[in-house]
Write an enzyme that holds these catalytic residues in place. Structure first.
Site, PDB file in Angstrom:
ATOM      1  N   ASP A  11      51.224 -80.797 -27.650  1.00  0.00           N
ATOM      2  CA  ASP A  11      52.038 -80.849 -26.416  1.00  0.00           C
ATOM      3  C   ASP A  11      51.603 -82.038 -25.551  1.00  0.00           C
ATOM      4  O   ASP A  11      51.094 -81.890 -24.440  1.00  0.00           O
ATOM      5  CB  ASP A  11      51.909 -79.539 -25.610  1.00  0.00           C
ATOM      6  CG  ASP A  11      50.476 -79.254 -25.132  1.00  0.00           C
ATOM      7  OD1 ASP A  11      50.330 -78.569 -24.098  1.00  0.00           O
ATOM      8  OD2 ASP A  11      49.518 -79.727 -25.786  1.00  0.00           O
ATOM      9  N   HIS A 241      39.545 -82.330 -24.849  1.00  0.00           N
ATOM     10  CA  HIS A 241      39.655 -81.053 -25.577  1.00  0.00           C
ATOM     11  C   HIS A 241      40.291 -81.235 -26.959  1.00  0.00           C
ATOM     12  O   HIS A 241      39.768 -80.761 -27.959  1.00  0.00           O
ATOM     13  CB  HIS A 241      40.530 -80.073 -24.786  1.00  0.00           C
ATOM     14  CG  HIS A 241      40.048 -79.788 -23.401  1.00  0.00           C
ATOM     15  ND1 HIS A 241      39.008 -78.935 -23.102  1.00  0.00           N
ATOM     16  CD2 HIS A 241      40.494 -80.251 -22.199  1.00  0.00           C
ATOM     17  CE1 HIS A 241      38.846 -78.870 -21.789  1.00  0.00           C
ATOM     18  NE2 HIS A 241      39.724 -79.670 -21.214  1.00  0.00           N
TER      19      HIS A 241
HETATM   20  O1  RIB Z   1      42.852 -76.162 -21.916  1.00  0.00           O
HETATM   21  C1  RIB Z   1      43.034 -77.426 -22.484  1.00  0.00           C
HETATM   22  C2  RIB Z   1      44.256 -77.462 -23.337  1.00  0.00           C
HETATM   23  O2  RIB Z   1      45.426 -77.248 -22.543  1.00  0.00           O
HETATM   24  C3  RIB Z   1      44.484 -78.847 -23.984  1.00  0.00           C
HETATM   25  O3  RIB Z   1      45.155 -78.685 -25.197  1.00  0.00           O
HETATM   26  C4  RIB Z   1      45.363 -79.555 -23.001  1.00  0.00           C
HETATM   27  O4  RIB Z   1      46.167 -80.567 -23.614  1.00  0.00           O
HETATM   28  C5  RIB Z   1      46.235 -78.423 -22.546  1.00  0.00           C
HETATM   29  O5  RIB Z   1      47.289 -78.283 -23.478  1.00  0.00           O
HETATM   30 CA    CA Z   2      47.233 -79.921 -25.601  1.00  0.00          CA
END
Ligand code: RIB
Ligand code: CA
Length: 315
Positions: A11, A241
């Site tokens: 996303d 992340h």
């Molecule tokens: O909590 C972090 C996640 O949420 C990552 O994937 C960031 O892109 C959001 O989608």
């Molecule tokens: Ca993400």
């Protein structure tokens, strides 16, 4: 060495964008079969446009297909405070020449899995809410046997980033997370427990912007947006992340973890999206579990591998 077949569900989203750059830098090891988008950090229009533009910009030929425009049950929530109104921190990049696959992303994922040779399996990296993956497994359960493993960014056993209890991807679609956790497919959970340790510092981000290459500058500018506009500004470094699942596939040796039996809170209360489990250790002795949870990472190695990859992509 035979390439690992890989499907990416994302996303984009700033850290999803850096994940795509990381994957693009390792196409000699990863056969990226397709990129499927899901509503999450921004709406499906924006994340799909970003996936097309970013993947082309990073030199990825993989087709892009659009998945679900909302979670299975809940209303979509976006994250402009972290990723900007456009999903990539206001950064501008050339509009992609490639168009999207017209087929729904879930049907496209099924097609990719079923078109492989009978003995082949594909890995899935999922870095958004697990909506597409859950619906794939529910609508076409036979696809589970074509999946080598699903390495996903989501959840947390040590507190949340949207609420005190829940991480964004699990908060956004807890029902999807529950379906995937109980699917029996081999899973590697890259939750906040490990991703909050996988950061880049302000100094490293600034240097990235000065390398002089468009790809590196784009990643530096997007991460800089997070650093200045999200809660990351209070600690002066950014958790990347979504790079963790791809780096786990490339360098599993820099991570630590353990098998745990997990569940997800699907209530509408303060615990919505919370991950439950892993504490009654004796359950792991007596029951099989398909979930391997990453709990630690060698931060220096993470930074070295990520920065080197982005530098090499930039050449
Ligand atoms: O909590 C972090 C996640 O949420 C990552 O994937 C960031 O892109 C959001 O989608
Ligand atoms: Ca993400």
């Amino acid at each position: 060495m035979k390439k690992r077949k890989l499907i990416i569900d994302c996303d984009p989203g700033v850290d999803d964008a850096v994940m795509l750059a990381l994957a693009a830098a390792h196409q000699e090891q990863l056969e990226i079969m397709g990129i499927i988008t899901v509503s999450g950090n921004q709406d499906i229009e924006k994340v799909s446009r970003n996936a097309r533009d970013l993947s082309e910009f990073f030199g990825m030929k993989a087709p892009v297909a659009r998945g679900m425009d909302r979670p299975i049950v809940r209303k979509p929530l976006y994250a402009p405070e972290t990723h900007g109104e456009d999903g990539i921190g206001g950064c501008v990049l050339p509009a992609a020449q490639k168009t999207e696959i017209r087929e729904n992303g879930i049907l496209f994922m099924r097609k990719l899995l079923e078109e492989m040779q009978p003995e082949e399996k594909a890995s899935i990296v999922a870095t958004g809410p697990l909506t597409n993956i859950a619906l794939l497994l529910r609508m076409f359960p036979e696809t589970a046997e074509r999946i080598r493993e699903i390495v996903f960014m989501g959840g947390s056993l040590s507190g949340g980033n949207v609420t005190d209890a829940a991480e964004f991807n699990f908060y956004e679609d807890p029902e999807a997370a529950k379906i995937v956790l109980h699917s029996g497919v081999p899973l590697v959970m890259c939750g906040l427990d490990v991703t909050e340790k996988c950061t880049l510092t302000r100094k490293q981000i600034l240097k990235m912007c000065q390398w002089g290459s468009p790809a590196a500058k784009l990643c530096g500018d997007m991460l800089g947006y997070c650093l200045e506009n999200s809660s990351e500004k209070y600690r002066g470094e950014v958790s990347v992340h979504d790079a963790v699942p791809v780096l786990y596939l490339l360098h599993p040796e820099i991570f630590e973890g353990g098998h745990k039996i997990l569940d997800v809170d699907c209530s509408e209360g303060t615990a919505r999206g919370a991950v439950l489990g892993g504490f009654r250790w004796w359950k792991n002795e007596t029951e099989e579990t398909n979930v391997y949870v990453l709990t630690d990472a060698d931060k220096k190695k993470f930074q070295e591998y990520l920065i080197t990859s982005l530098y090499e992509l930039a050449q």
